[in-house]
Structures are given as structure tokens and as C-alpha cells.
Motif scaffolding. Structure first.
Motif, mmCIF file in Angstrom:
data_model
loop_
_atom_site.group_PDB
_atom_site.id
_atom_site.type_symbol
_atom_site.label_atom_id
_atom_site.label_comp_id
_atom_site.label_asym_id
_atom_site.label_seq_id
_atom_site.Cartn_x
_atom_site.Cartn_y
_atom_site.Cartn_z
ATOM 1 N N ALA A 132 -99.769 -31.008 56.084
ATOM 2 C CA ALA A 132 -100.311 -31.385 57.773
ATOM 3 C C ALA A 132 -102.196 -31.947 57.481
ATOM 4 C CB ALA A 132 -100.975 -30.011 57.900
ATOM 5 N N SER A 206 -99.294 -33.316 67.469
ATOM 6 C CA SER A 206 -98.790 -34.269 66.547
ATOM 7 C C SER A 206 -98.644 -35.667 67.271
ATOM 8 C CB SER A 206 -97.876 -34.790 65.738
ATOM 9 O OG SER A 206 -98.252 -33.089 64.647
ATOM 10 N N GLY A 208 -97.047 -39.048 65.789
ATOM 11 C CA GLY A 208 -96.578 -39.318 64.372
ATOM 12 C C GLY A 208 -96.445 -41.196 64.662
ATOM 13 N N ALA A 211 -98.754 -42.312 62.017
ATOM 14 C CA ALA A 211 -98.519 -42.095 60.493
ATOM 15 C C ALA A 211 -98.432 -42.682 59.788
ATOM 16 C CB ALA A 211 -96.701 -41.562 60.284
ATOM 17 N N GLY A 339 -101.172 -37.867 60.081
ATOM 18 C CA GLY A 339 -100.318 -37.917 60.903
ATOM 19 C C GLY A 339 -99.263 -38.207 62.516
ATOM 20 N N THR A 341 -101.830 -35.146 63.023
ATOM 21 C CA THR A 341 -102.378 -34.120 63.539
ATOM 22 C C THR A 341 -103.372 -33.707 64.128
ATOM 23 O OG1 THR A 341 -102.576 -34.017 61.303
ATOM 24 C CG2 THR A 341 -100.263 -33.571 62.324
#
Length: 352
Positions: A132, A206, A208, A211, A339, A341
Motif C-alpha cells: 500500500a 484508495s 486507483g 495509480a 496507489g 492510498t
């Protein structure tokens, strides 16, 4: 990059609220370990063709530690873990779980946690990694508490570790990343809490869609290692500095607001706020936006740089050992990273 709350995040809000027959969970000991070698920002600035104070002026980072040749994440993690166990007054045999957060494992598989398990001699402990990024320690706390609350017959102690050896994954000519990242490890032992103390609910999130804002693009199943990925420096950290800065600027005040509102307290009531600090100067500058006095922040990134999943537990260990935390104090952990995150938890610090 979209704002971090544009899309509904995946969340987990039952962390420290989990109970085993009414039992709560607390951090019972902390420990940290840094490699011996030090890279000073003035020297690094010169190597990048910049003024000696360029890195420190923009980030607040004065130095970072660098792992020696042959020194891996498991070596740093095991050293930090031993110090945490010593602080908790426990032996490795007392552990039922080892959960390790890292973006720079010894190898892709098996987990670095398994290597740490055998280095410690923790034969009764289950062991695995969490990926993470810089929020790894907070995700690890959630995992440890959930495990402790549901196990039967296992030792009631878990070891949560954050460790990074980023120096193996840096392009030394990239000022955006070479200026920020360092190596280090820190750990915490989680065990039964006395009444009225311990780790509160843990909130995780989170997104994504961000990312690609910070990543090591090559070396996985999408871009396996080959001559082309090596030549393109695909095995080093790539970062969109502007997107990351925007994310930090939005998420840190939001985490403080969420945690305090949920607990029915004000930011001024927090004895200490332990944030992730990829750029310690930026994080400190955000204190007023979060309703905080800068003196409430545990800022240590000036000494170690961005050490990823080890950042929060390292700052926490430093605060414990310098007596910045006392029994009954409210301590907020606020993590955020790749992430994307993020996560936070409010701890009522236990007595020794």
C-alpha cells in the motif's frame, strides 16, 4: 489528476473498534533502524548540478540514509523489529503475526515478512507483506487488529513493520525523485490495550485512477524485465511531481478533519499528529489548513527524507523516545501515498 474524493473510495472503518470479548488493541512498543551511510542534501544537490541548498530549500530534507551494498529490506526490518520487541518487553516467540508494508521487497516473491520471521526466530507467527506504498503502516495496523480480534489460540501480539530501500530504485539524475527518497525501517508491536486506551477505528481509502502518479513501471507482469526496460530506466521510481503535490495538499487536511469530526474532538485537542512526510516542508506548511499548530506535527523527514511505509512508524518511534507522547494523549496517524492510498486512525496512547 482528479481530486482524491471525486470517486467513492474503498473504505474500511472497523479497525480499532474490533473487539475480542471487549478487548481493545494498543501499540505496546516501537522501534526503528536506519542504515549507517548518509547522503547529505548539499552533496546531492551538487551532483545534480544545483546550488548546495536547492534540495533543502524546496523540501526541508537535509539528509537521508542509504543501505549498504548487500543490505536488503529484510535486514533493516529485522533490526527495527528487534527494537520494537525490546521496547514492548516481549520475545519473538510472543508474536502471532508479522505484517510488513513495503514497496521495495527483497524479492518479488516470497514475502519479505517471511524472511523477517526467520531472522527473528518468530516460529509461531504468520507472516506476509502488504503493498500500500507509503500508507502501508496504517493498512498494516488495520490488518493486525482484524487478525488479533478473530484468532483463537494464537499469541495476542502482532508486529507491524514499514520498510523501504528506495536507493535501489532511484535514477540519480532525476532531481524529482533523487532529492526525496531515503532508506529506513520502523516497527510497532500491537497487543491488548488497557481500558480506555488504544487504537481507535481505522479508516482506509484508495483511488486507483491515480495509480500512475508514482510508480516503478517495469519489473512486474505488465512490463517484465528485459534489455529495453533496463535501458529506459523502467525499474526506477517515476513520479508526476505536480499531481503528487496536489494530492498531498488536498488529502492531509481532509484526513485531519475526518478523524477529528468522527471522534467528536477538535484538531487543537490532538497532542500529536504523525503524518507521512514525502516533502516535510510542504506537510508542515499545510498545518494551518488542517486547523493545526505546526508544533503539533511530528516532522522527522528533514533527517531521513521520504522513507515510504517506514515514515509514520519512524516518526512515531522518535516521538515515543523523546517523550512527546504521554498516557492518555490523543495521537493521530495520517498516511497517504501511491496507489493512490490513504488512511488515518486516532490513538488514545496507553500507559507503559
Amino acid at each position: 489528476m482528479t481530486a482524491p474524493d471525486t470517486h467513492p473510495p474503498a473504505r474500511a472503518d472497523d479497525g480499532g473498534a474490533a473487539r475480542d470479548g471487549g478487548r481493545g488493541w494498543a501499540i505496546r512498543g516501537t522501534g526503528a533502524h536506519l542504515p549507517r551511510d548518509v547522503a547529505h542534501s548539499a552533496d546531492l544537490s551538487r551532483s545534480l548540478g544545483l546550488e548546495p541548498d536547492w534540495i533543502e530549500r524546496r523540501t526541508g530534507i537535509r539528509r537521508r540514509h542509504v543501505a549498504a551494498p548487500g543490505e536488503a529490506a529484510s535486514d533493516l526490518a529485522a533490526a527495527a523489529a528487534r527494537r520494537a520487541l525490546e521496547a514492548a518487553g516481549l520475545d519473538a516467540a510472543d508474536l502471532g503475526l508479522i505484517v510488513l508494508g513495503t514497496s521495495t521487497p527483497d524479492v518479488i516473491a516470497p514475502s519479505t515478512a517471511c524472511r523477517v520471521q526467520t531472522m527473528l526466530g518468530a516460529r509461531r507467527a504468520a507472516a506476509f507483506d502488504i503493498s500500500a506504498a507509503c500508507t502501508g503502516f496504517v493498512f498494516g495496523l488495520q490488518t493486525a487488529i482484524g487478525w488479533l480480534a478473530t484468532q483463537r489460540g494464537a499469541p495476542p501480539y502482532a508486529l507491524v513493520i514499514g520498510v523501504e530501500v528506495y536507493s535501489r530504485f532511484l535514477n540519480p539524475a532525476d532531481r524529482a525523485t533523487a532529492a526525496l527518497f531515503g532508506d529506513g525501517a520502523a516497527a510497532a508491536v500491537v497487543g491488548p490495550a488497557p481500558p480506555g486506551h488504544g487504537i481507535g477505528p481505522i479508516t482506509l481509502g484508495s483511488d486507483g485512477s491515480g495509480a500512475d502518479d508514482v510508480l516503478i513501471p517495469a519489473g512486474g507482469s505488465r512490463l517484465p524485465a528485459n534489455a529495453e526496460t533496463l535501458a529506459a530506466l523502467g525499474h526506477t521510481i517515476h513520479m508526476d511531481g505536480r499531481a503528487v503535490r496536489d494530492f498531498i495538499t488536498a488529502i492531509f487536511p481532509r484526513l485531519v478533519a475526518e478523524a477529528t469530526e468522527a471522534a467528536g474532538v477538535k484538531p487543537a485537542d490532538l497532542a500529536l499528529v504523525v503524518p507521512h512526510q514525502p516533502n516535510p516542508r510542504l506537510v508542515a506548511a499545510l498545518a494551518p489548513d488542517a486547523g493545526l499548530d505546526p508544533a503539533q506535527l511530528a516532522i522527522v523527514g528533514d533527517e531521513v527524507g521520504n522513507i515510504g511505509a517506514a515514515s509514520i512508524p519512524y516518526a512515531l518511534d522518535r516521538a515515543v523516545r523523546t517523550h512527546r507522547i504521554g498516557p492518555g494523549d490523543l495521537v493521530l496517524l495520517a498516511g497517504f501515498g501511491a496507489g493512490l492510498t490513504w488512511g488515518h486512525t486516532l490513538i488514545t496512547w496507553p500507559p507503559p
